[in-house]
Design a protein around this motif. Structure first.
Motif, PDB file in Angstrom:
ATOM      1  N   ASP B 121       1.934   4.806   1.640  1.00  0.00           N
ATOM      2  CA  ASP B 121       0.639   4.715   2.304  1.00  0.00           C
ATOM      3  C   ASP B 121       0.842   4.657   3.812  1.00  0.00           C
ATOM      4  O   ASP B 121       1.337   3.665   4.351  1.00  0.00           O
ATOM      5  CB  ASP B 121      -0.090   3.456   1.813  1.00  0.00           C
ATOM      6  CG  ASP B 121      -1.551   3.418   2.249  1.00  0.00           C
ATOM      7  OD1 ASP B 121      -1.855   3.921   3.356  1.00  0.00           O
ATOM      8  OD2 ASP B 121      -2.373   2.887   1.499  1.00  0.00           O
ATOM      9  N   ARG B 122       0.439   5.725   4.488  1.00  0.00           N
ATOM     10  CA  ARG B 122       0.667   5.833   5.935  1.00  0.00           C
ATOM     11  C   ARG B 122      -0.126   4.788   6.726  1.00  0.00           C
ATOM     12  O   ARG B 122       0.231   4.464   7.858  1.00  0.00           O
ATOM     13  CB  ARG B 122       0.316   7.232   6.452  1.00  0.00           C
ATOM     14  CG  ARG B 122      -1.132   7.607   6.296  1.00  0.00           C
ATOM     15  CD  ARG B 122      -1.425   8.998   6.841  1.00  0.00           C
ATOM     16  NE  ARG B 122      -1.201   9.104   8.259  1.00  0.00           N
ATOM     17  CZ  ARG B 122      -2.089   8.707   9.181  1.00  0.00           C
ATOM     18  NH1 ARG B 122      -3.233   8.163   8.812  1.00  0.00           N
ATOM     19  NH2 ARG B 122      -1.821   8.860  10.469  1.00  0.00           N
ATOM     20  N   SER B 123      -1.213   4.266   6.115  1.00  0.00           N
ATOM     21  CA  SER B 123      -2.023   3.279   6.834  1.00  0.00           C
ATOM     22  C   SER B 123      -1.407   1.890   6.770  1.00  0.00           C
ATOM     23  O   SER B 123      -1.791   1.008   7.528  1.00  0.00           O
ATOM     24  CB  SER B 123      -3.431   3.206   6.236  1.00  0.00           C
ATOM     25  OG  SER B 123      -4.024   4.478   6.213  1.00  0.00           O
ATOM     26  N   LYS B 124      -0.453   1.694   5.848  1.00  0.00           N
ATOM     27  CA  LYS B 124       0.068   0.351   5.639  1.00  0.00           C
ATOM     28  C   LYS B 124       1.504   0.152   6.112  1.00  0.00           C
ATOM     29  O   LYS B 124       1.876  -0.948   6.510  1.00  0.00           O
ATOM     30  CB  LYS B 124       0.005   0.012   4.130  1.00  0.00           C
ATOM     31  CG  LYS B 124      -1.404  -0.145   3.598  1.00  0.00           C
ATOM     32  CD  LYS B 124      -1.395  -0.823   2.236  1.00  0.00           C
ATOM     33  CE  LYS B 124      -2.774  -1.340   1.850  1.00  0.00           C
ATOM     34  NZ  LYS B 124      -3.747  -0.273   1.613  1.00  0.00           N
ATOM     35  N   MET B 130       2.861  10.191   5.516  1.00  0.00           N
ATOM     36  CA  MET B 130       1.703  10.664   4.749  1.00  0.00           C
ATOM     37  C   MET B 130       1.515   9.832   3.496  1.00  0.00           C
ATOM     38  O   MET B 130       2.484   9.464   2.837  1.00  0.00           O
ATOM     39  CB  MET B 130       1.864  12.134   4.371  1.00  0.00           C
ATOM     40  CG  MET B 130       0.650  12.745   3.684  1.00  0.00           C
ATOM     41  SD  MET B 130      -0.885  12.661   4.702  1.00  0.00           S
ATOM     42  CE  MET B 130      -2.164  12.959   3.476  1.00  0.00           C
ATOM     43  N   THR B 131       0.251   9.561   3.197  1.00  0.00           N
ATOM     44  CA  THR B 131      -0.119   8.844   1.980  1.00  0.00           C
ATOM     45  C   THR B 131       0.025   9.787   0.788  1.00  0.00           C
ATOM     46  O   THR B 131      -0.483  10.907   0.816  1.00  0.00           O
ATOM     47  CB  THR B 131      -1.572   8.360   2.112  1.00  0.00           C
ATOM     48  OG1 THR B 131      -1.642   7.489   3.251  1.00  0.00           O
ATOM     49  CG2 THR B 131      -2.029   7.625   0.862  1.00  0.00           C
ATOM     50  N   THR B 132       0.725   9.321  -0.230  1.00  0.00           N
ATOM     51  CA  THR B 132       0.974  10.172  -1.399  1.00  0.00           C
ATOM     52  C   THR B 132       0.821   9.339  -2.668  1.00  0.00           C
ATOM     53  O   THR B 132       0.699   8.123  -2.610  1.00  0.00           O
ATOM     54  CB  THR B 132       2.395  10.757  -1.355  1.00  0.00           C
ATOM     55  OG1 THR B 132       3.331   9.675  -1.247  1.00  0.00           O
ATOM     56  CG2 THR B 132       2.578  11.692  -0.177  1.00  0.00           C
TER      57      THR B 132
END
Lengths: 313, 290
Positions: B121-124, B130-132
């Protein structure tokens, strides 16, 4: 502004934005001719990406480009934009905290000769479930230009429901718009017609004229923004008239009608009676736009009749 | 093929020394232990597909991938997308070891409020590009990043890692066509071909072979190597870097659960429960060189 093809306004607005902001990119899935973004590609060939017939791929690519700071406007027919690529829009764009503008064209009955397979009556219901995005459906060339500009300037993902065909202007070119704000197009006291999207708002205006001839004063709200919904404007009108007709070129559930019903159900008072006009849990089918509007009961005269019935009831 | 003229000589010239190899092997052991420990501390997780990637992540983060732990979004960095997002724990061990975040975070894996969720999770998480997690999507996103880098004329490389099971997804092949058509030669991708997916052996669930032949047919510069062999990995990456005009796929034959005696090659090791005692036991085994 004269009658204008909405897709031409969309392409012109993006091309103009791109001249000032090199982060704007256009993504298409083999419908560049339909969306009308050819002029953008001519001017900015490096920033127009045609991925071929691969809508899911397009939306994850858009998410990837957004991580690099680009602002992708990714367009396809509304049915494919949402039904086919929902997980990609959800995860690669919104969940990932990215900034992708998904454009779903040919809303509802405007899909006409492409028929039921291509007729999005559920796109708004799907995207309404995605947290943190904006959802707008401009009603005329003026609101389209303004809302595309505003959506471009916002940092979050969005769904723009784009009527491609020509529509006549409802607003002077000096009008200003804001995501999350509705417009009261006509003041009235007997009933509120809360309509979403070009076809429905134009029909609501005509319906208000028909009703006026019968001595019924209808207020017309151009909802414009489904998410955020302009609760203040809708509630104020509802409390004034006591009767709201929600009108959408979409299933009557999970779109505008549901959003207004939720608003009313959670209000401390009982703001108004609500009648939800829209598609009544049916699939789309093929035909002319006029035939389909009649079939699904969304013509101006259908709206006027619904108002009279509700006022009697 | 364009640009391939001196690839062999360049790869040979830059081949690693015995000392460099020894350091990578020690580092891989370390990252394998940290990954077994982190999942074991929680008691359940995607151990199999994490351990099959340890050598790749080691050679990328300790030899090839330009990065700066103090500035995870540095514009000149190489990007990495772990499209098989469930192998997050292996990447988290690597990122922690490189200093992107404190090692203590590894014991928060999948706990409420953690910055290290099961899937990337790219936001975390600092260092995640990238979020995958929904298979296939990360690979398309990787192609989007590579395309963006080309538009920016940024010479950074994009490393992408997909799974063999993940390659069941049609989106992988949509992305494959896009990358080849757009000549995204800044992509160096790896398939973790560990021959297992959740429901069993890939050749029984949905046969993928001839996998390297498929990639070549899709217009990719393709190599197939042993994904646990540092010299083969190094040579393949250098060969890819020296070849322009096509995106690169390195199909790595690997063993799912590699290096953990209780689960290596086991068909049920995709998402597996094991106790922390078992983890500590196998870690002692690995340290003892058994």
């Amino acid at each position: 502004m004269a009658d204008k093809e909405m897709r031409a306004v969309y392409a012109e607005t993006l091309t103009e934005l791109a001249s000032k902001d090199d982060r704007i990119v256009v993504l298409e899935a083999d419908l560049m001719r339909a969306t009308g973004t050819g002029p953008f590609k001519e001017k900015y060939p490096d920033r127009a990406v045609n991925v071929g017939v691969a809508e899911a791929n397009m939306l994850s690519i858009a998410g990837g480009m957004s991580t690099e700071g680009y602002i992708p406007f990714a367009a396809t027919f509304g049915c494919f934009a949402t039904r086919r690529a929902f997980d990609q829009f959800f995860l690669s764009c919104a969940y990932a905290g990215l900034n992708v503008k998904l454009v779903g064209t040919d809303p509802g009955v405007s899909a006409a000769f492409n028929g039921g397979t291509h007729m999005p009556f559920e796109d708004l219901g799907l995207v309404r479930m995605v947290p943190g995005i904006d959802i707008v459906e401009p009603s005329d060339p003026v609101s389209l230009k303004a809302l595309v500009q505003q959506i471009a300037a916002r940092p979050n993902s969005a769904y723009i429901r784009l009527h491609r065909k020509a529509l006549s202007p409802l607003y002077p070119e000096t009008a200003t718009f804001e995501v999350g704000k509705a417009k009261v197009l006509r003041s009235g006291t007997g009933v509120t017609l809360a309509a979403l999207g070009g076809l429905m708002v134009h029909n609501a205006v005509t319906a208000a004229e028909l009703l006026a001839a019968d001595g019924i004063s209808a207020e017309v709200i151009d909802v414009l923004s489904l998410k955020p919904l302009d609760a203040e404007t809708i509630l104020a009108s509802a409390r004034k008239t006591g009767l709201v007709i929600s009108i959408e070129n979409h299933q009557a559930h999970n779109g505008l009608g549901s959003a207004v019903a939720e608003l009313f159900a959670e209000a401390a008072d009982r703001p108004a009676r609500l009648v939800r006009m829209g598609i009544q849990d049916q699939f789309g089918e093929v035909g002319t736009e006029a035939w389909l509007l009649e079939k699904f009961g969304l013509r101006a005269e259908d709206i006027a009749a619904a108002v009279k019935k509700a006022l009697k009831g | 093929m364009p640009g391939s003229a001196d690839s062999a000589t360049r790869a040979e010239r830059e081949i690693m020394t015995a000392e460099e190899l020894r350091i990578l092997e020690a580092k891989a052991m370390d990252l394998r232990i940290k990954t077994i420990d982190a999942i074991g501390f929680l008691g359940v997780g995607h151990i199999g597909g994490s351990l099959s990637l340890i050598e790749l992540l080691t050679i990328l983060y300790y030899r090839h991938l330009k990065h700066d732990p103090a500035d995870p979004r540095l514009e000149s960095r190489d990007r990495l997308v772990l499209s098989k997002g469930h192998a997050g724990p292996a990447l988290y061990s690597t990122l922690a070891d490189r200093g992107f975040f404190p090692e203590e975070w590894l014991h928060t894996l999948n706990k409420g409020g953690t910055r290290l969720p099961s899937h990337c999770d790219r936001s975390k998480t600092p260092g995640i590009d990238m979020t995958t997690g929904s298979l296939g999507q990360g690979f398309s996103a990787a192609c989007g990043i590579a395309k963006a880098l080309k538009i920016k004329k940024n010479p950074a490389a994009l490393f992408a890692i997909i799974g063999d099971g993940e390659s069941n997804e049609g989106q992988i092949w949509e992305a494959a066509m896009f990358a080849a058509h757009n000549k995204l030669d800044n992509i160096i991708a790896f398939t973790d071909c560990n021959k297992l997916q959740i429901d069993g052996f890939t050749n029984e669930v949905l046969d993928l072979e001839n996998l390297d032949g498929k990639w070549a047919a899709f217009g990719w510069h393709t190599q197939r190597i042993n994904g646990h062999d540092f010299e083969a990995l190094d040579k393949a990456i250098l060969t890819a870097k020296a070849h322009s005009g096509q995106p690169h796929m390195i199909v790595m034959d690997t063993i799912k659960g590699k290096g953990a005696s209780f689960c290596e090659g086991l068909a049920t090791n995709h998402n597996m429960a094991y106790s922390y005692e078992k983890a500590l036991e196998v870690i002692a085994e690995i340290r003892g060189g058994k």
